[in-house]
Design an enzyme around this catalytic site. Structure first.
Site, PDB file in Angstrom:
ATOM      1  N   HIS A 156      -2.152  -2.443  -9.775  1.00  0.00           N
ATOM      2  CA  HIS A 156      -3.158  -1.826  -8.911  1.00  0.00           C
ATOM      3  C   HIS A 156      -4.400  -2.698  -8.853  1.00  0.00           C
ATOM      4  O   HIS A 156      -4.788  -3.294  -9.866  1.00  0.00           O
ATOM      5  CB  HIS A 156      -3.529  -0.420  -9.412  1.00  0.00           C
ATOM      6  CG  HIS A 156      -4.173   0.391  -8.357  1.00  0.00           C
ATOM      7  ND1 HIS A 156      -5.516   0.306  -8.065  1.00  0.00           N
ATOM      8  CD2 HIS A 156      -3.642   1.268  -7.466  1.00  0.00           C
ATOM      9  CE1 HIS A 156      -5.783   1.108  -7.054  1.00  0.00           C
ATOM     10  NE2 HIS A 156      -4.671   1.696  -6.668  1.00  0.00           N
TER      11      HIS A 156
ATOM     12  N   ASP B 193       2.761   5.369  -6.757  1.00  0.00           N
ATOM     13  CA  ASP B 193       4.009   5.309  -5.993  1.00  0.00           C
ATOM     14  C   ASP B 193       5.247   5.241  -6.895  1.00  0.00           C
ATOM     15  O   ASP B 193       6.318   5.703  -6.517  1.00  0.00           O
ATOM     16  CB  ASP B 193       3.973   4.099  -5.050  1.00  0.00           C
ATOM     17  CG  ASP B 193       2.812   4.198  -4.087  1.00  0.00           C
ATOM     18  OD1 ASP B 193       2.711   5.226  -3.406  1.00  0.00           O
ATOM     19  OD2 ASP B 193       1.986   3.267  -4.039  1.00  0.00           O
TER      20      ASP B 193
ATOM     21  N   HIS C 150       0.879  -1.192   0.000  1.00  0.00           N
ATOM     22  CA  HIS C 150       0.000   0.000   0.000  1.00  0.00           C
ATOM     23  C   HIS C 150       0.908   1.231   0.000  1.00  0.00           C
ATOM     24  O   HIS C 150       1.782   1.359  -0.844  1.00  0.00           O
ATOM     25  CB  HIS C 150      -0.938  -0.115   1.209  1.00  0.00           C
ATOM     26  CG  HIS C 150      -2.045   0.885   1.285  1.00  0.00           C
ATOM     27  ND1 HIS C 150      -2.415   1.708   0.248  1.00  0.00           N
ATOM     28  CD2 HIS C 150      -2.895   1.203   2.316  1.00  0.00           C
ATOM     29  CE1 HIS C 150      -3.430   2.479   0.623  1.00  0.00           C
ATOM     30  NE2 HIS C 150      -3.735   2.191   1.875  1.00  0.00           N
TER      31      HIS C 150
HETATM   32  N1  COA Z   1       5.126  -7.042 -10.031  1.00  0.00           N
HETATM   33  C1  COA Z   1       5.012  -8.310 -10.467  1.00  0.00           C
HETATM   34  N2  COA Z   1       3.862  -8.997 -10.509  1.00  0.00           N
HETATM   35  C2  COA Z   1       2.757  -8.352 -10.094  1.00  0.00           C
HETATM   36  C3  COA Z   1       2.786  -7.031  -9.635  1.00  0.00           C
HETATM   37  C4  COA Z   1       4.027  -6.367  -9.611  1.00  0.00           C
HETATM   38  N3  COA Z   1       4.136  -5.120  -9.157  1.00  0.00           N
HETATM   39  N4  COA Z   1       1.526  -6.669  -9.291  1.00  0.00           N
HETATM   40  C5  COA Z   1       0.741  -7.707  -9.505  1.00  0.00           C
HETATM   41  N5  COA Z   1       1.477  -8.735  -9.990  1.00  0.00           N
HETATM   42  C6  COA Z   1       0.994 -10.061 -10.373  1.00  0.00           C
HETATM   43  C7  COA Z   1       0.912 -10.958  -9.160  1.00  0.00           C
HETATM   44  O1  COA Z   1       2.121 -11.630  -8.931  1.00  0.00           O
HETATM   45  C8  COA Z   1      -0.211 -11.880  -9.524  1.00  0.00           C
HETATM   46  O2  COA Z   1       0.296 -12.870 -10.406  1.00  0.00           O
HETATM   47  P1  COA Z   1      -0.277 -14.391 -10.359  1.00  0.00           P
HETATM   48  O3  COA Z   1      -1.738 -14.262 -10.684  1.00  0.00           O
HETATM   49  O4  COA Z   1       0.505 -15.067 -11.419  1.00  0.00           O
HETATM   50  O5  COA Z   1      -0.031 -14.869  -8.989  1.00  0.00           O
HETATM   51  C9  COA Z   1      -1.160 -10.980 -10.321  1.00  0.00           C
HETATM   52  O6  COA Z   1      -0.338  -9.934 -10.836  1.00  0.00           O
HETATM   53  C10 COA Z   1      -2.273 -10.391  -9.495  1.00  0.00           C
HETATM   54  O7  COA Z   1      -1.732  -9.789  -8.321  1.00  0.00           O
HETATM   55  P2  COA Z   1      -2.571  -9.661  -6.962  1.00  0.00           P
HETATM   56  O8  COA Z   1      -1.708  -9.150  -5.848  1.00  0.00           O
HETATM   57  O9  COA Z   1      -3.235 -10.962  -6.718  1.00  0.00           O
HETATM   58  O10 COA Z   1      -3.739  -8.678  -7.304  1.00  0.00           O
HETATM   59  P3  COA Z   1      -3.758  -7.137  -7.668  1.00  0.00           P
HETATM   60  O11 COA Z   1      -3.638  -6.939  -9.122  1.00  0.00           O
HETATM   61  O12 COA Z   1      -5.017  -6.655  -7.073  1.00  0.00           O
HETATM   62  O13 COA Z   1      -2.508  -6.481  -6.930  1.00  0.00           O
HETATM   63  C11 COA Z   1      -1.167  -4.899  -5.831  1.00  0.00           C
HETATM   64  C12 COA Z   1      -2.482  -5.152  -6.570  1.00  0.00           C
HETATM   65  C13 COA Z   1      -1.030  -3.408  -5.593  1.00  0.00           C
HETATM   66  C14 COA Z   1      -1.187  -5.623  -4.500  1.00  0.00           C
HETATM   67  C15 COA Z   1      -0.005  -5.419  -6.694  1.00  0.00           C
HETATM   68  O14 COA Z   1      -0.069  -4.879  -7.983  1.00  0.00           O
HETATM   69  C16 COA Z   1       1.351  -5.142  -6.080  1.00  0.00           C
HETATM   70  O15 COA Z   1       1.793  -5.888  -5.217  1.00  0.00           O
HETATM   71  N6  COA Z   1       2.062  -4.088  -6.544  1.00  0.00           N
HETATM   72  C17 COA Z   1       3.352  -3.741  -5.995  1.00  0.00           C
HETATM   73  C18 COA Z   1       3.187  -2.931  -4.719  1.00  0.00           C
HETATM   74  C19 COA Z   1       2.662  -1.556  -5.000  1.00  0.00           C
HETATM   75  O16 COA Z   1       3.142  -0.835  -5.859  1.00  0.00           O
HETATM   76  N7  COA Z   1       1.680  -1.157  -4.208  1.00  0.00           N
HETATM   77  C20 COA Z   1       1.077   0.165  -4.293  1.00  0.00           C
HETATM   78  C21 COA Z   1      -0.290   0.106  -4.906  1.00  0.00           C
HETATM   79  S1  COA Z   1      -0.916   1.731  -5.210  1.00  0.00           S
END
Ligand code: COA
Length: 392
Positions: free
Chosen positions: A263, A319, A224
């Protein structure tokens, strides 16, 4: 539990848990709206103070109201002396987000009836928290560096005063304006993890302070708000790396995430990231554009890999682009998430008040989700309790 009866858990994605009139996101079109107004209009034409007013009161202020509100915030910037005195006893290595989270209940202690459910009192406390958050961050930074804590300057606006209290020098108006825009862009974001945490806590009738402290705890995590500091750590690590593409590829091949990308809601782009990317390029151009170059290489490599994996919705988020902007403003890496908090406290407070006082149609007073039990199960009579002497 058999595999057939097991439900897939989604971390509440796509689950609507309450009505809210505060902000709106269209994740497919990359739109963020506060109280009806597009984030781009607010960033271009408003100020953080006006945005806070909008979030807390639901309407844009008249000139007279904004002037009075700004004066009120300025008058509330100081924090009680015992809070600063306490900080002086804390380990200098303490993480600023922990310090900030610890300070909120300290502020609550000065209040009689800290858990009141009076709307006007909660609004006044929200305004005070918005005013005091920069003072707390700056004071901690000065204390940990054995520097004198500086008084707020009533002649400076919210962002300019924060930079003054932090850095001990008056910043140029252009930098203060850029930081003010950053604060506008971070001020609210619907039911993100920290806002949900804040609302969930106050749904028990806990105090506004308890809700804000919960929001701070959730924000600190690296998935986050903590992501901005992780992005800067990555950029600094890659500063002299000749093979950035190789580093990104190896990281993703190893199953690790690239911080600042992806995201939960935005699937075609984060409008805040677009805005901050331009700001970073403008600020960076004055100093050689190093961070923009490194960011571009990371982004291009990661996007190509994601496309190959059928994950083209993973794009740079707020971010990814705020971190180099803050760095170029002279902000230490571990204060980047606290700056997010300086802004988001406005959204948390608006949501807390909405949770506490709005007529949230059809929603029970208390949040109470349920878990799918996957632990030991021996039927409703329970497992046989074995005496300790017989256990292996
Ligand atoms: N780098 C690599 N892979 C990523 C990724 C990233 N930054 N963000 C998502 N993925 C991949 C996950 O590994 C997952 O792959 P899988 O299905 O093969 O296991 C898939 O995308 C879905 O990720 P998930 O965490 O389940 O769902 P999401 O899309 O809702 O994730 C976040 C959202 C923010 C948790 C995720 O994008 C993340 O961890 N980002 C990095 C941290 C970050 O920048 N956070 C600030 C958000 S504003």
């Amino acid at each position: 539990m058999s595999e057939a009866t097991r439900v897939k858990n989604t971390g509440l994605r796509g689950v609507t848990v309450a009505d809210s009139a505060i902000s709106f996101i269209d994740g497919e079109k990359g739109v963020l709206i506060y109280r009806g107004y597009r984030i781009e209009d607010l960033a271009d034409r408003s100020s953080f103070m006006e945005t806070v007013y909008l979030l807390l009161f639901g309407i844009l202020p008249t000139g007279e109201h904004l002037e009075a509100f700004t004066r009120q915030v300025k008058d509330l910037r100081r924090v009680p002396g015992y809070v600063i005195d306490s900080m002086r006893h804390w380990p200098k290595s303490a993480r600023p987000m922990d310090v900030l989270q610890a300070c909120v209940p300290l502020l609550s202690m000065a209040e009689e009836h800290g858990d009141t459910m009076d709307r006007q009192v909660c609004l006044n406390r929200s305004i005070a928290l918005v005013a005091q958050m920069p003072t707390l961050v700056a004071a901690w930074h000065r204390i940990r560096n054995d520097q004198p804590v500086l008084d707020p300057d009533p002649d400076l606006d919210h962002a300019g005063n924060f930079l003054w209290m932090l850095q001990g020098k008056k910043t140029d108006p252009a930098t203060a304006k850029d930081l003010d825009v950053c604060l506008i862009l971070h001020a609210d974001h619907t039911f993100n993890a920290s806002t949900f945490a804040a609302r969930e806590v106050v749904s028990t009738r806990a105090s506004l302070y308890a809700g804000v402290a919960a929001g701070l705890g959730a924000l600190s995590g690296s998935l986050h708000g903590g992501a901005n500091a992780k992005v800067m750590e990555m950029l600094l690590k890659l500063e002299n790396e000749p093979d950035i593409e190789g580093w990104v590829s190896a990281r993703l091949a190893g199953g690790e995430r690239i911080m600042g990308m992806g995201h939960a809601i935005y699937k075609t782009g984060d409008p805040r990231a677009v805005y901050l990317k331009r700001m970073g390029q403008r600020l960076g151009a004055q100093t050689g554009g190093k961070w923009a170059d490194i960011s571009r290489k990371i982004e291009e490599t990661a996007l190509a890999i994601f496309a190959g994996l059928g994950k083209s919705t993973i794009l740079p988020n707020v971010d990814f682009n705020s971190a180099p902007v803050y760095y170029l403003m002279g902000i230490p890496t571990d204060l980047m998430t606290p700056i997010f908090a300086i802004s988001r406290v406005a959204g948390w407070c608006a949501h807390i008040i909405e949770e506490q006082f709005a007529d949230v149609q059809g929603k029970p007073a208390l949040y109470r989700p349920q878990a799918q039990y996957v632990g030991e199960y021996c039927g409703l009579m329970g497992c046989e309790y074995s005496p300790m002497s017989t256990r292996k």
